[in-house]
Design a protein around this motif. Structure first.
Motif, mmCIF file in Angstrom:
data_model
loop_
_atom_site.group_PDB
_atom_site.id
_atom_site.type_symbol
_atom_site.label_atom_id
_atom_site.label_comp_id
_atom_site.label_asym_id
_atom_site.label_seq_id
_atom_site.Cartn_x
_atom_site.Cartn_y
_atom_site.Cartn_z
ATOM 1 N N UNK A 1 8.732 5.204 46.527
ATOM 2 C CA UNK A 1 9.010 4.043 46.043
ATOM 3 C C UNK A 1 10.330 3.977 45.040
ATOM 4 N N UNK A 2 9.796 5.149 44.475
ATOM 5 C CA UNK A 2 10.401 5.409 42.936
ATOM 6 C C UNK A 2 12.037 6.095 43.479
ATOM 7 N N UNK A 3 12.550 6.637 44.393
ATOM 8 C CA UNK A 3 13.746 6.523 44.938
ATOM 9 C C UNK A 3 13.464 5.666 45.714
ATOM 10 N N UNK A 4 13.535 4.912 45.958
ATOM 11 C CA UNK A 4 13.577 3.719 46.833
ATOM 12 C C UNK A 4 14.152 2.691 46.227
ATOM 13 N N UNK A 5 13.770 2.901 45.028
ATOM 14 C CA UNK A 5 14.213 1.784 43.405
ATOM 15 C C UNK A 5 15.349 2.418 42.601
ATOM 16 N N UNK B 1 21.465 8.898 56.530
ATOM 17 C CA UNK B 1 22.255 10.165 56.433
ATOM 18 C C UNK B 1 21.308 11.869 56.484
ATOM 19 N N UNK B 2 19.692 10.770 55.501
ATOM 20 C CA UNK B 2 18.432 11.434 55.235
ATOM 21 C C UNK B 2 18.066 11.641 57.017
ATOM 22 N N UNK B 3 18.125 10.675 57.241
ATOM 23 C CA UNK B 3 16.881 10.775 58.561
ATOM 24 C C UNK B 3 17.732 11.708 59.577
ATOM 25 N N UNK B 4 18.913 11.881 59.405
ATOM 26 C CA UNK B 4 19.985 12.743 60.222
ATOM 27 C C UNK B 4 19.391 13.888 60.520
ATOM 28 N N UNK B 5 19.056 14.444 59.271
ATOM 29 C CA UNK B 5 18.724 15.761 58.347
ATOM 30 C C UNK B 5 17.212 16.034 58.965
ATOM 31 N N UNK B 6 16.517 15.283 58.669
ATOM 32 C CA UNK B 6 14.733 14.610 59.201
ATOM 33 C C UNK B 6 14.331 14.790 58.392
ATOM 34 N N UNK B 7 14.229 13.731 57.068
ATOM 35 C CA UNK B 7 13.911 13.119 56.048
ATOM 36 C C UNK B 7 13.349 11.698 56.732
ATOM 37 N N UNK B 8 12.423 11.702 56.795
ATOM 38 C CA UNK B 8 12.237 10.783 56.926
ATOM 39 C C UNK B 8 11.217 9.661 56.026
ATOM 40 N N UNK B 9 10.489 10.427 55.064
ATOM 41 C CA UNK B 9 10.765 9.739 53.491
ATOM 42 C C UNK B 9 10.673 10.483 52.640
ATOM 43 N N UNK B 10 12.097 9.527 51.789
ATOM 44 C CA UNK B 10 13.233 10.709 51.517
ATOM 45 C C UNK B 10 12.241 10.528 49.368
ATOM 46 N N UNK B 11 11.773 11.437 48.808
ATOM 47 C CA UNK B 11 11.128 11.339 47.647
ATOM 48 C C UNK B 11 12.222 12.805 46.526
ATOM 49 N N UNK B 12 12.759 11.977 45.321
ATOM 50 C CA UNK B 12 14.052 12.145 45.268
ATOM 51 C C UNK B 12 13.309 14.147 44.305
ATOM 52 N N UNK C 1 24.688 4.374 44.809
ATOM 53 C CA UNK C 1 24.892 5.258 45.904
ATOM 54 C C UNK C 1 24.639 3.785 47.189
ATOM 55 N N UNK C 2 24.906 3.740 47.959
ATOM 56 C CA UNK C 2 24.949 2.787 49.404
ATOM 57 C C UNK C 2 23.387 3.713 49.854
ATOM 58 N N UNK C 3 22.579 3.408 49.406
ATOM 59 C CA UNK C 3 20.694 3.028 49.849
ATOM 60 C C UNK C 3 20.773 3.260 51.264
ATOM 61 N N UNK C 4 21.318 2.563 52.083
ATOM 62 C CA UNK C 4 21.478 2.444 53.329
ATOM 63 C C UNK C 4 22.476 3.382 53.693
ATOM 64 N N UNK C 5 23.294 4.019 53.818
ATOM 65 C CA UNK C 5 24.184 4.428 54.182
ATOM 66 C C UNK C 5 23.325 5.990 54.233
ATOM 67 N N UNK D 1 21.040 -6.409 42.883
ATOM 68 C CA UNK D 1 19.456 -6.105 42.796
ATOM 69 C C UNK D 1 18.522 -6.608 42.577
ATOM 70 N N UNK D 2 18.829 -7.907 41.585
ATOM 71 C CA UNK D 2 18.032 -9.156 41.203
ATOM 72 C C UNK D 2 17.303 -9.497 42.935
ATOM 73 N N UNK D 3 18.519 -9.873 44.323
ATOM 74 C CA UNK D 3 18.330 -10.170 45.436
ATOM 75 C C UNK D 3 17.225 -8.880 45.785
ATOM 76 N N UNK D 4 17.299 -7.877 45.890
ATOM 77 C CA UNK D 4 16.774 -7.011 46.279
ATOM 78 C C UNK D 4 15.277 -7.079 45.776
ATOM 79 N N UNK D 5 14.953 -7.119 44.092
ATOM 80 C CA UNK D 5 13.974 -7.154 43.729
ATOM 81 C C UNK D 5 13.187 -8.375 43.995
ATOM 82 N N UNK D 6 14.095 -9.646 44.210
ATOM 83 C CA UNK D 6 12.716 -10.782 44.797
ATOM 84 C C UNK D 6 12.527 -10.517 45.558
#
Lengths: 546, 546
Positions: free
Chosen positions: A322-326, A342-353, A334-338, A27-32
């Motif tokens: 942005x909040x969904x990503x964070x 998966x979502x892109x495959x379902x047609x979701x390009x801008x995921x909002x939780x 969850x494995x955010x990348x995976x 998480x820290x790495x990602x934040x940096x």
């Protein structure tokens, strides 16, 4: 007693009253990477190292107060006073971490019943002492700052020992609770009788019934249970001119609703000592789940459809991209990348939780209400993430303060602010506030992370809740103050300066834009009527009449 | 213009603005038997026969007002002034029937936009003239009585020409309506856009949007659409210290909710000129039906189960045994005797009528909501009377005023009063008020008919609405005043002095018991802030600061 003081002290020293949850290296790495964060470790300064001025409480007043409520209920040693010096805003926390000077009350008073609160006010009027009502100490708007105004001293009136369930009327579904009772304690006492209050703000673990009423609190399940002001049947206040009780019926046309003047008065018109609240049978079934929709506007349309169709889940919470990503990055669940793939495959390009949660009295009711909610979403492209993500949100819903401490430890400027407006203006309001925050917190080409969610939706509009993560600079308090000013200027004229955090000292400059000069005059006049010498919570909410 | 004046005049001369519906000989016979009624025919006195004092409006003020709003918009002839002299309480109506003296405004002002209202107030402050805001003139609590207070003259500020739909935001579902728009007109304008306000008080045909807001009105379908104060998103008021606008978001924690101070202020804190209200799509299906339950307590249990289960029909109305009997006798729609026998066969000895009505966006929603309501009633013995009785109630729901005129014509004292309290105290409150009314209206061994229904139910309690039929005596106004005093004394301490009729002049003596001396002081202080010289609706709601 000592346990209580220790708890309050420890509690207010960090956001959460518990050890900070450590941030994972990932998480820290990602934040940096994301913010250009350079770590600036700033742990809280131990109280013992802070210099605290001596108490200015005149001895005559102290003696009278001690005679009234007991010697042990009047605390003047530095540790107790520091424990009630301010709330939990970023500035409050940074002051403690930096050891910067801040206002400390001259004494802490711990009355044990409403009559004693009344007596305290009479003594404080006589000795011209400012009184700051203090509940859970969770204000993030300077609402419990120990401001003295033009008074000779200032005391924190800590209501922690007004913590009784006074009565419960199961037929009318009304519980009378003393103001100092913490929400968590109220829930556990009510649960013993099969009831719930259903009020779950993020401050749930520490905040009090009186504080909720004083600040028009809104819980995370407000779509189901209502805002706190909707639950208040009656209030009992101590004021410098005597006791004041309001509310005799569920509804009335007996003039303006003065309950709604007391509720939200933030300790400036009286000290709330008891609140009669509507309760409901404790739910026997509940279900939390999450969906992902494609893009903010699509999410707004979804939430609006639920609100206007009156099929909101009790908890309905939409995060922007942005909040969904964070949330996905920092939760580690969850494995955010995976997931993104998966979502892109379902047609979701801008995921909002979109988190949805229902509380119900039976399995059948749950099923019925859940279907109604999900049916109303049929026209909107979404992917169901199911219960794990929903339940994860639920189980962490009070842990924000702990996460925040961990971020502060690492040199992150982390703060929140919130507003609300009507649906038609919602996206413009979000953009304006985002832009203001990003511009004012940009450092060396790196933008802050500005996240937003809708936490509360109504038929006519919704709230917006912003969370900011930015690398701290050398003047952290000034850094945030400038950002907050920019955001507040963006809000003024577009929405309310606060949807559920209250006004306190911090929002006072923008209140006029909302209630007008006339509104300010009316509040000042009401205050003059109940608090002629102005001892109650000076510097908050109401500017004195000129 | 002339049409308007005529309408207002005619309208306020009787309750309904239409010819009185004649009473059938059968109904009259029954009334005579039941109450010992001796007929005292007292038709309304034609305005032309009444002596009206000359206008006390100083010529300088009249000229300034005429210069501002136009000569034709300042009416000083007796007929126009009489048309705005008081509302529709029994006392108001009897004064007109008896030709007894009553307060008549010195002029009627008809501004055509909100800015002109503001200008009028400035002129009236300068000339020390009292201002009574006048909407539909349907107050039953003396709210529009032309009281002069200590002012040199009093004008009726008739808002009839502020009758525009200012804007409609379908996305946020908010309509901005001018204050003088009548409810019926608002419904028809909104219907053209597919929306409804859903506010249907008995005064629907004449009452105005501004009046609803000023008095915290509650419509017959409030269980579905909410009370009027729940629908108000924002208000615009003209005050002697300037224009005041309140309400920027669906919900806010920016201090006390000052909208809820303006709503219910009854013209004492400002003249409401515009109201932004929440609207909903007009229902496409609706269904009204009636049940009979056995005895009042059983009915209360039924309504409480619906309210606490949150499955109230949009209209939910329970009549007690006496009201059920009278409804059946006076409606003439059903053979009352035969119905009683039928019900007795079904085990119903104390028939209490329960009217249920649902408005829905679809056939499916109607079905779902109706099942939920009826399911919740399963444990309670009831007999369904079906749609005819429900639809009959619906089609007569605004005809009470016409029926009342017919009764007044025949010498019956007919008046209503209402209150509300929590469930636990509801039956005691009903008994206490009933007893007070029966005792004070008993004549020569014959008791009055005192009927009661629950018109509005909440999770924590309900309203009680009383209707009294009694033989009139030689001092009809005094007769009712004594009964009203006894009933109000019975209410004080047990419930609210008014659930939706407002305070006006008539309830003022009992307001203190409800909001305390401190509440009275706070209202007086707020008034002083916005109306320093006290021109706004003197003698109503607020006693001047001492």
């Amino acid at each position: 007693m000592n346990g209580l003081i220790e708890h309050t002290l420890r509690g207010s020293w960090t956001s959460s009253g518990a050890s900070a949850a450590p941030l994972s290296p990932r998480s820290l790495r990602w934040l940096r990477q994301r913010t250009g964060l350079a770590e600036m470790t700033t742990p809280a300064v131990p109280a013992s190292l802070l210099e605290v001025a001596g108490s200015a409480l005149p001895e005559a007043a102290r003696a009278e107060l001690a005679a009234l409520i007991g010697e042990q209920q009047v605390l003047t040693e530095p540790a107790s006073r520091l424990g009630r010096a301010g709330g939990l805003s970023y500035s409050d926390l940074m002051r403690r971490r930096g050891g910067t000077e801040f206002a400390v009350p001259d004494a802490v008073l711990l009355p044990t019943d409403p009559e004693l609160v009344q007596g305290i006010l009479e003594i404080c009027v006589r000795h011209d002492i400012a009184v700051v009502p203090f509940g859970g100490g969770t204000s993030v708007v300077g609402g419990v700052d120990a401001l003295r105004g033009d008074k000779v001293a200032v005391v924190a009136l800590d209501l922690a020992q007004l913590d009784r369930l006074v009565s419960l009327d199961p037929g009318s579904r009304i519980a009378v609770l003393q103001a100092g009772m913490r929400a968590a304690e109220a829930e556990s006492l009510l649960a013993a009788h099969g009831f719930t209050l259903g009020h779950f703000p993020q401050s749930f673990e520490r905040a009090t019934i009186g504080g909720f009423a004083a600040t028009r609190s809104a819980g995370q399940a407000a779509a189901g249970y209502g805002r706190f002001e909707d639950m208040v049947e009656s209030v009992r206040l101590a004021t410098p001119v005597g006791e004041w009780r309001l509310g005799v019926a569920p509804a009335s046309a007996a003039g303006p609703d003065l309950r709604q003047l007391a509720v939200g008065s933030e300790g400036t018109l009286g000290v709330i000592t008891e609140v009669a609240v509507r309760v409901r049978p404790a739910p026997v079934r509940s279900r939390y789940e999450a969906l992902v929709v494609d893009g903010w506007q699509s999410g707004v349309d979804a939430v609006r459809a639920l609100a206007q169709g009156r099929v909101l889940a009790d908890v309905t919470r939409l995060s922007d991209v942005d909040e969904t990503e964070v949330q996905l990055e920092l939760s580690g669940a969850l494995k955010a990348g995976a997931l993104k793939t998966y979502l892109r495959g379902k047609g979701i390009r801008q995921p909002c939780l979109l988190v949805l949660g229902w509380d119900a009295a039976s399995r059948a009711e749950l099923k019925l209400r859940r279907s109604a909610t999900l049916n109303a979403l049929r026209g909107i492209r979404s992917v169901r993430l199911g219960r794990p993500v929903g339940e994860a949100w639920r189980s962490h819903r009070f842990s924000g303060p702990r996460q925040r401490d961990a971020l502060l430890d690492r040199g992150v400027c982390v703060e929140t602010l919130e507003t609300a407006t009507h649906w038609t203006g919602l996206s413009e309001l979000r953009s304006a506030v985002r832009t203001a925050l990003v511009r004012s917190l940009k450092v060396g080409g790196k933008s802050p992370i500005v996240m937003c969610h809708i936490s509360h939706a109504y038929e006519t509009g919704a709230s917006l809740y912003f969370t900011v993560l930015a690398p701290r600079n050398a003047d952290p308090i000034g850094q945030w103050q400038r950002a907050k000013e920019a955001a507040s200027d963006a809000i003024a004229g577009r929405g309310t300066i606060t949807h559920h955090h209250a006004v306190g000292a911090d929002h006072l400059p923008w209140l006029g834009a909302e209630i007008g000069d006339i509104g300010g005059k009316v509040l000042a006049a009401a205050k003059k009527a109940v608090d002629p010498t102005g001892i109650l919570n000076p510097g908050k909410l109401i500017r004195p009449a000129r």
